[in-house]
Design a protein around this motif. Structure first.
Motif, PDB file in Angstrom:
ATOM      1  N   GLN A 154     -13.565  19.419  60.073  1.00  0.00           N
ATOM      2  CA  GLN A 154     -13.775  19.190  60.908  1.00  0.00           C
ATOM      3  C   GLN A 154     -14.868  18.200  60.696  1.00  0.00           C
ATOM      4  O   GLN A 154     -14.829  16.890  61.809  1.00  0.00           O
ATOM      5  N   THR A 157     -14.444  14.663  59.930  1.00  0.00           N
ATOM      6  CA  THR A 157     -13.151  14.131  61.182  1.00  0.00           C
ATOM      7  C   THR A 157     -13.364  13.058  61.430  1.00  0.00           C
ATOM      8  O   THR A 157     -13.705  11.685  62.290  1.00  0.00           O
ATOM      9  N   VAL A 168      -6.453  10.619  61.267  1.00  0.00           N
ATOM     10  CA  VAL A 168      -5.457  11.129  61.232  1.00  0.00           C
ATOM     11  C   VAL A 168      -4.511  11.168  60.375  1.00  0.00           C
ATOM     12  O   VAL A 168      -4.016  11.715  59.283  1.00  0.00           O
ATOM     13  N   GLN A 172      -3.433  12.754  56.270  1.00  0.00           N
ATOM     14  CA  GLN A 172      -1.890  12.667  55.391  1.00  0.00           C
ATOM     15  C   GLN A 172      -1.787  12.179  54.059  1.00  0.00           C
ATOM     16  O   GLN A 172      -1.321  12.721  53.264  1.00  0.00           O
ATOM     17  N   ALA A 192      -0.590  22.411  57.044  1.00  0.00           N
ATOM     18  CA  ALA A 192      -0.922  22.048  58.604  1.00  0.00           C
ATOM     19  C   ALA A 192      -1.658  22.824  59.411  1.00  0.00           C
ATOM     20  O   ALA A 192      -2.382  22.419  60.292  1.00  0.00           O
ATOM     21  N   ALA A 193      -2.510  23.777  58.408  1.00  0.00           N
ATOM     22  CA  ALA A 193      -4.053  24.454  59.967  1.00  0.00           C
ATOM     23  C   ALA A 193      -4.453  22.968  59.321  1.00  0.00           C
ATOM     24  O   ALA A 193      -5.860  22.963  60.684  1.00  0.00           O
ATOM     25  N   ARG A 194      -5.150  22.474  58.003  1.00  0.00           N
ATOM     26  CA  ARG A 194      -6.318  21.488  57.526  1.00  0.00           C
ATOM     27  C   ARG A 194      -5.415  20.004  58.865  1.00  0.00           C
ATOM     28  O   ARG A 194      -6.963  19.267  59.376  1.00  0.00           O
ATOM     29  N   ILE A 195      -4.278  19.359  59.319  1.00  0.00           N
ATOM     30  CA  ILE A 195      -4.164  18.363  59.523  1.00  0.00           C
ATOM     31  C   ILE A 195      -4.011  18.695  61.627  1.00  0.00           C
ATOM     32  O   ILE A 195      -4.711  18.276  61.559  1.00  0.00           O
ATOM     33  N   GLU A 196      -3.436  20.124  61.431  1.00  0.00           N
ATOM     34  CA  GLU A 196      -3.779  20.644  63.160  1.00  0.00           C
ATOM     35  C   GLU A 196      -5.766  20.388  63.606  1.00  0.00           C
ATOM     36  O   GLU A 196      -5.630  19.664  64.714  1.00  0.00           O
ATOM     37  N   ILE A 197      -6.381  20.339  62.431  1.00  0.00           N
ATOM     38  CA  ILE A 197      -7.827  20.585  63.289  1.00  0.00           C
ATOM     39  C   ILE A 197      -8.567  19.323  62.965  1.00  0.00           C
ATOM     40  O   ILE A 197      -9.248  18.586  63.756  1.00  0.00           O
ATOM     41  N   ARG A 199      -6.124  15.929  63.847  1.00  0.00           N
ATOM     42  CA  ARG A 199      -5.951  16.448  65.029  1.00  0.00           C
ATOM     43  C   ARG A 199      -6.695  16.326  66.624  1.00  0.00           C
ATOM     44  O   ARG A 199      -7.021  15.744  66.803  1.00  0.00           O
ATOM     45  N   ARG A 200      -6.794  17.517  66.072  1.00  0.00           N
ATOM     46  CA  ARG A 200      -8.092  18.417  67.584  1.00  0.00           C
ATOM     47  C   ARG A 200      -8.822  17.718  67.390  1.00  0.00           C
ATOM     48  O   ARG A 200      -9.618  17.444  68.572  1.00  0.00           O
TER      49      ARG A 200
END
Length: 205
Positions: A154, A157, A168, A172, A192-197, A199-200
């Motif tokens: 987080q 990012t 984002v 990848q 998937a959880a890492r990529i989602e956080i 993106r959010r």
């Protein structure tokens, strides 16, 4: 000699990219580190040239307490663009800014105390108590490691975006890593959880 051309060109591109990304990310990470008062904020971004097969980056501190962010050569060569490298760099600097190394050590100490204490109470011999202490330290260190990784994703990012890169696109990098799934006491959360956080966090920035 002719065969070394493409290899040399690849190495030169990777070196130039690494230097450019480090120059962009380091001041942003140091500014965030100072903002939150995370102690020594003089990051040393280094290349770990020890032989290794798997791409790896890690955060540690040197003997003077200076935070070190180290990247091995396979990782530097495996990223597909500067955004991926910047995101990994932002992620690793975030571990220091958020104090994860100290928190993991404390978690390990608590686990060691609990497991060795239970073994001693059960009447175990000294060797068994020592084994329980080592196992407890390992369990303790992993108990919150998934949370720490997501926290670093987080903040990483934000650091990546402030450095002028796309987190984002950078995330990848995880898609190409073996997915650890959601194993009990696994050290890393599902990809998937890492990529989602990421993106959010990027969407809310």
């Amino acid at each position: 000699m002719h065969g070394s051309g493409p290899v040399q060109q690849r190495a030169e591109r990777a070196a130039r990219q690494f230097v450019a990304v480090a120059r962009a990310v380091e001041p942003v990470a140091e500014a965030e580190c100072r903002r939150v008062g995370a102690g020594n904020c003089d990051f040393l971004i280094a290349v770990d040239d020890s032989p290794a097969e798997e791409p790896n980056a890690f955060q540690t501190v040197d003997r003077q307490g200076r935070p070190v962010i180290a990247f091995n050569l396979p990782l530097i060569l495996s990223v597909q663009n500067a955004d991926e490298l910047a995101f990994v760099m932002g992620h690793e600097t975030s571990h220091h800014i958020l104090g994860h190394l100290n928190r993991i050590q404390k978690d390990a100490e608590v686990g060691a105390i609990i497991f060795s204490g239970l073994a001693a109470m059960s009447g175990a011999d000294a060797q068994t108590v020592r084994s329980a202490e080592e196992f407890g330290a390992s369990v303790g260190a992993r108990t919150y490691s998934k949370d720490y990784e997501l926290e670093a994703d987080q903040l990483g990012t934000v650091i990546t975006m402030r450095s002028g890169y796309d987190p984002v696109l950078g995330a990848q990098f995880f898609v190409r890593l073996p997915d650890p799934g959601n194993r009990f006491l696994g050290s890393h959360p599902p990809n998937a959880a890492r990529i989602e956080i990421v993106r959010r966090t990027a969407a809310a920035f």
